[in-house]
Each structure stands twice: as C-alpha cells, then as structure tokens.
Write a protein that holds these residues in place. Structure first.
Motif, PDB file in Angstrom:
ATOM      1  N   TYR A   1      -4.799  20.373  13.186  1.00 17.29           N
ATOM      2  CA  TYR A   1      -5.810  21.253  14.213  1.00 17.29           C
ATOM      3  C   TYR A   1      -6.469  20.170  14.664  1.00 17.29           C
ATOM      4  N   LYS A   2      -7.179  20.069  15.877  1.00 16.81           N
ATOM      5  CA  LYS A   2      -8.226  19.635  16.990  1.00 16.81           C
ATOM      6  C   LYS A   2      -8.847  20.240  17.339  1.00 16.81           C
ATOM      7  N   GLY A   3     -10.551  19.517  17.181  1.00 10.29           N
ATOM      8  CA  GLY A   3     -11.622  20.897  17.838  1.00 10.29           C
ATOM      9  C   GLY A   3     -12.762  20.298  17.906  1.00 10.29           C
ATOM     10  N   ASP A   4     -13.630  20.557  18.255  1.00 12.33           N
ATOM     11  CA  ASP A   4     -14.789  20.110  18.906  1.00 12.33           C
ATOM     12  C   ASP A   4     -16.031  20.428  17.507  1.00 12.33           C
ATOM     13  N   SER A   5     -15.852  20.868  15.989  1.00  7.78           N
ATOM     14  CA  SER A   5     -16.504  20.950  15.322  1.00  7.78           C
ATOM     15  C   SER A   5     -16.201  20.654  14.697  1.00  7.78           C
ATOM     16  N   PHE A   6     -17.650  20.903  13.668  1.00 11.88           N
ATOM     17  CA  PHE A   6     -17.640  19.440  12.361  1.00 11.88           C
ATOM     18  C   PHE A   6     -16.632  19.555  12.000  1.00 11.88           C
ATOM     19  N   ILE A   7     -15.603  19.822  11.768  1.00 13.76           N
ATOM     20  CA  ILE A   7     -14.628  18.940  11.005  1.00 13.76           C
ATOM     21  C   ILE A   7     -13.605  18.884  12.658  1.00 13.76           C
ATOM     22  N   SER A   8     -13.252  18.151  13.273  1.00 15.82           N
ATOM     23  CA  SER A   8     -12.779  18.019  14.190  1.00 15.82           C
ATOM     24  C   SER A   8     -11.044  17.730  14.411  1.00 15.82           C
ATOM     25  N   ASP A   9     -11.073  17.238  13.130  1.00 19.93           N
ATOM     26  CA  ASP A   9      -9.145  17.030  12.639  1.00 19.93           C
ATOM     27  C   ASP A   9      -8.597  16.883  12.162  1.00 19.93           C
ATOM     28  N   VAL A  10      -7.460  17.684  11.285  1.00 21.15           N
ATOM     29  CA  VAL A  10      -6.749  18.028  10.368  1.00 21.15           C
ATOM     30  C   VAL A  10      -5.173  17.511  10.228  1.00 21.15           C
ATOM     31  N   THR A  11      -4.973  16.349   9.787  1.00 24.96           N
ATOM     32  CA  THR A  11      -3.162  16.044  10.155  1.00 24.96           C
ATOM     33  C   THR A  11      -2.921  15.722   8.385  1.00 24.96           C
ATOM     34  N   LEU A  12      -1.624  16.126   8.460  1.00 21.94           N
ATOM     35  CA  LEU A  12      -0.956  15.828   6.996  1.00 21.94           C
ATOM     36  C   LEU A  12       0.562  14.947   7.854  1.00 21.94           C
ATOM     37  N   VAL A  13       0.529  14.341   5.943  1.00 17.57           N
ATOM     38  CA  VAL A  13       0.590  12.888   5.955  1.00 17.57           C
ATOM     39  C   VAL A  13       1.832  12.232   4.593  1.00 17.57           C
ATOM     40  N   PRO A  14       3.420  13.346   5.178  1.00 10.35           N
ATOM     41  CA  PRO A  14       4.387  12.876   4.274  1.00 10.35           C
ATOM     42  C   PRO A  14       4.267  11.668   4.077  1.00 10.35           C
ATOM     43  N   GLY A  15       5.376  10.602   3.425  1.00  8.61           N
ATOM     44  CA  GLY A  15       5.754   9.701   3.579  1.00  8.61           C
ATOM     45  C   GLY A  15       6.562   9.213   2.626  1.00  8.61           C
ATOM     46  N   ILE A  16       7.056   8.227   2.479  1.00  6.79           N
ATOM     47  CA  ILE A  16       8.157   6.844   2.021  1.00  6.79           C
ATOM     48  C   ILE A  16       7.517   5.841   1.840  1.00  6.79           C
ATOM     49  N   TRP A  17       7.826   4.843   0.498  1.00  8.41           N
ATOM     50  CA  TRP A  17       7.458   3.518   1.061  1.00  8.41           C
ATOM     51  C   TRP A  17       8.537   2.635  -0.624  1.00  8.41           C
ATOM     52  N   ASN A  18       8.906   2.139   0.298  1.00  6.29           N
ATOM     53  CA  ASN A  18       9.883   1.599  -1.178  1.00  6.29           C
ATOM     54  C   ASN A  18       9.260  -0.612  -0.925  1.00  6.29           C
ATOM     55  N   ASP A  19      10.186  -0.627  -2.362  1.00 11.75           N
ATOM     56  CA  ASP A  19       9.808  -2.520  -2.475  1.00 11.75           C
ATOM     57  C   ASP A  19      11.550  -2.973  -2.797  1.00 11.75           C
ATOM     58  N   PHE A  20      12.276  -4.222  -1.910  1.00 12.80           N
ATOM     59  CA  PHE A  20      13.367  -4.480  -2.072  1.00 12.80           C
ATOM     60  C   PHE A  20      12.726  -6.234  -2.475  1.00 12.80           C
ATOM     61  N   SER A  21      13.248  -6.749  -3.161  1.00 13.92           N
ATOM     62  CA  SER A  21      12.955  -8.292  -2.993  1.00 13.92           C
ATOM     63  C   SER A  21      14.614  -9.173  -2.855  1.00 13.92           C
ATOM     64  N   SER A  22      14.270 -10.025  -2.346  1.00 15.85           N
ATOM     65  CA  SER A  22      15.867 -10.869  -2.094  1.00 15.85           C
ATOM     66  C   SER A  22      16.558 -11.331  -3.409  1.00 15.85           C
ATOM     67  N   SER A  23      15.512 -11.625  -4.442  1.00 14.84           N
ATOM     68  CA  SER A  23      15.806 -12.339  -5.966  1.00 14.84           C
ATOM     69  C   SER A  23      15.739 -11.300  -7.333  1.00 14.84           C
ATOM     70  N   PRO A  24      17.089 -10.774  -6.736  1.00 17.39           N
ATOM     71  CA  PRO A  24      17.043  -9.459  -7.757  1.00 17.39           C
ATOM     72  C   PRO A  24      16.776  -9.629  -8.980  1.00 17.39           C
ATOM     73  N   VAL A  25      15.540  -8.413  -9.671  1.00 15.79           N
ATOM     74  CA  VAL A  25      14.865  -8.317 -11.189  1.00 15.79           C
ATOM     75  C   VAL A  25      15.691  -7.245 -12.418  1.00 15.79           C
ATOM     76  N   SER A  26      15.488  -7.947 -13.133  1.00 19.60           N
ATOM     77  CA  SER A  26      16.316  -6.657 -14.198  1.00 19.60           C
ATOM     78  C   SER A  26      15.657  -5.264 -14.566  1.00 19.60           C
ATOM     79  N   VAL A  27      16.659  -4.785 -14.552  1.00 20.72           N
ATOM     80  CA  VAL A  27      17.012  -3.152 -14.393  1.00 20.72           C
ATOM     81  C   VAL A  27      15.379  -2.871 -16.020  1.00 20.72           C
ATOM     82  N   HIS A  28      16.405  -3.391 -17.081  1.00 20.95           N
ATOM     83  CA  HIS A  28      16.019  -3.665 -18.553  1.00 20.95           C
ATOM     84  C   HIS A  28      15.011  -4.706 -18.855  1.00 20.95           C
ATOM     85  N   ALA A  29      13.722  -4.379 -19.961  1.00 23.71           N
ATOM     86  CA  ALA A  29      13.022  -5.465 -20.526  1.00 23.71           C
ATOM     87  C   ALA A  29      13.960  -5.915 -20.806  1.00 23.71           C
ATOM     88  N   PRO A  30      14.194  -7.284 -21.216  1.00 22.05           N
ATOM     89  CA  PRO A  30      12.695  -8.427 -20.538  1.00 22.05           C
ATOM     90  C   PRO A  30      12.956  -9.304 -19.970  1.00 22.05           C
TER      91      PRO A  30
END
Length: 335
Positions: free
Chosen positions: A92-121
C-alpha cells in the motif's frame, strides 16, 4: 448430384460467414496493431514505467567478532561473515494518515573463519563454520508523515554449543525529524523487544552449570523476558561525494529476568553502545545492476549490568567482560 447441390448451397451459406469472420479478424488485427503502435509511441516518448513494488536488499558484512545487540560475544576468533537478504513487498502507498505498508521477509546467517564447537563445552570437537541462521518476517508501516512502525519476528537457530532455538518479536517506533532539524536530525527511535520462546542470552546457563546461587536462591532459571531500548542515529551527508556519516547510539533497559539475577540484582541499564559508520555509493557499478554501496565503522559496547558482565564467561571470551570493540565493513546492494 444431390451432393454437389448440397455442397453448393452449403458453400453459398458459409461464404458470407467466412467473409464476416475475415472482416472481424482484420478488425481485431488492426486494433492490436493500433494498440502496439500507441505503446511503442509512448515508450519512445519516454513515459516512465510504474515503479516496482517488490525490491530486494542484500548486505554482506565482515567483522572481527560476532557481538549481538544484547551484549553476547558469540565468537571472537578469526573473521565473521554475516550475509543478510531482505525482500521489500509494498502492499500500500497513499497520501492518507497511513502512507506506506511494506512486508519484509528475509534471512540472516553468521559464518566464522575460525570454526566453533557444535556441542558444549567451547573448544571441543567437532566444529563448524556455520554458526547461526535466522528467518525474518516483518511489516513496516509509515504514518503521520514522519513516523514509522516496524514489527519484526525473528528466530535464532543456533548451530553451535547445543544452544536451542529462541523466538522473538521486535516492535520499533522511529521518528524522522529531518524536516525540522535538517542536517542536524537525530532520527530517534524507541524499541520493545520480547522473547516469545527461549532465551536470547545465556541468563539460564549459570544455574544449570553451578546450581542455585546466594543471589538467586532456589528460584528457577529465568524464562522468556523483554527489554526496552532508546536510541538515535544522527547523520550527515557530504552531497558532493555522496559520503554519509552516522553516529548511532543506544541504551538497553532490560527486565530483571532478561539477564537474570544469578550474580547480583539487575541494573536498570543493561548496556550502552556508541559507534561511527561511513557509507559511500559505488557509482562505478553499471546501471541496471542495483544500487551498490560500501560501508565501514566501529561500535563500542559497555556492559553495565553485572549479570551481563559475568554471562560472557559462557561465551567466546570465557571470562567476565565489561566492554567490547567491534570493527566492521560491508557491501550492500538494493534493486
């Protein structure tokens, strides 16, 4: 003979229909040609196409450590790679009180060049370079000209140290004060962050490892909790070169259960953060391949709450930690 007469009569009756059909087809063909000619003429006249209501943002960031906005130092060895992919679907985009409605799907990841343990410790085998994957689903609503409300669901799906998945809801209200303060705008915001299921910190770990403390007694480990956050992102853009400088700052105000009270009573302020970020467009990229930019900066985070200070004993530092310096840079593209 009768067959010939029948065929002749039939042909006499069908011929006008064929002629009529040919006339109709010719008319349709002419109409199509006229429409195509009009479209071609408009295109040649330079009439702009309607803007796309679907856009994509991709950001790849590199850092010296994975430091969460909540003060958890997940890993601090090697180089961290954090790709983010967001879709922006304008409904939605308009000139009323609510001027814009946008849906934001996505995905984020983290990787390390120095591997981390899968299990504790921490430090045990096997290890993995894939640390985390977070699905994202949000909605952004602009209203009253200068306000924006962002409501975002996230889930932290950890791939390391047997950490379970936690789910959260983030509600953020932002105010665009640039029409009033111009170049000195502060861009303030207020945020409420709620844990829906599971913990986004290590608050429940000390009691699981060491048992009840003098401070916490026999009370159960803290469950899902919340925090408030206030912040601003003042910025200035050098228009001749396109360089944008930002100086974000924020204060996190946690509920007493967010970091727990295993070590001592909770503080009103959990942490504060100061930073500096510079962004410059990559104008050398060919047109049609998106809008590219490069950014770099640093953030300083000070852990005020003594429980947060001690919780990093169970994270990458392996010891109580009062502060952290993070340096980062990245490339973004929007199309």
């Amino acid at each position: 003979m009768e067959n010939l007469m029948y065929e002749s009569n039939a042909e006499h009756k069908i011929a006008p229909r064929r002629k009529k059909l040919r006339t109709q087809r010719s008319a349709i063909g002419v109409a199509l040609l006229v429409n195509l000619a009009i479209l071609a003429r408009n295109a040649q006249a330079g009439d702009p196409a309607p803007p796309s209501r679907v856009n994509v943002l991709f950001n790849m960031e590199f850092s010296n450590e994975y430091l969460t906005p909540r003060g958890m130092i997940v890993h601090d060895k090697g180089l961290t790679f954090q790709p983010l992919l967001l879709g922006l679907v304008n409904v939605y985009k308009g000139d009323s009180f609510i001027s814009d409605v946008t849906l934001v799907p996505g995905i984020w990841n983290d990787f390390s060049s120095s591997p981390v343990s899968v299990h504790a410790p921490f430090g045990s085998e096997p290890k993995t370079s894939w640390v985390e994957i977070d699905p994202i689903a949000g909605i952004s609503i602009s209203f009253a000209k200068h306000f924006r409300l962002d409501v975002t669901y996230t889930a932290f799906n950890m791939q390391i140290l047997d950490i379970g998945t936690s789910q959260h809801l983030d509600t953020k209200l932002s105010f665009d004060d640039s029409p009033y303060l111009k170049a000195f705008a502060l861009h303030p915001y207020f945020e409420f962050w709620q844990e829906i299921d599971g913990k986004a910190t290590a608050a429940d770990v000390p009691q699981a490892v060491f048992g009840p403390s003098e401070s916490s007694g026999s009370h159960p480990a803290p469950g899902s909790s919340y925090y408030f956050e206030v912040g601003a992102a003042p910025s200035y853009t050098f228009k001749n070169i396109g360089l944008k400088l930002e100086a974000p700052l924020r204060v996190l105000l946690p509920n007493e259960r967010f970091y727990g009270e295993y070590y001592t009573s909770a503080s009103t302020v959990g942490l504060y953060e100061l930073g500096l970020k510079g962004t410059i467009p990559m104008n050398f990229m060919p047109q049609g391949y998106g809008h590219w930019s490069f950014h770099a900066g640093f953030r300083y985070m000070h852990f005020v709450d003594d429980n947060l200070y001690n919780l990093n004993t169970f994270n990458a530092p392996g010891k109580p930690t009062r502060e952290s310096w993070q340096v980062y840079c990245g490339i973004s593209t929007f199309f």
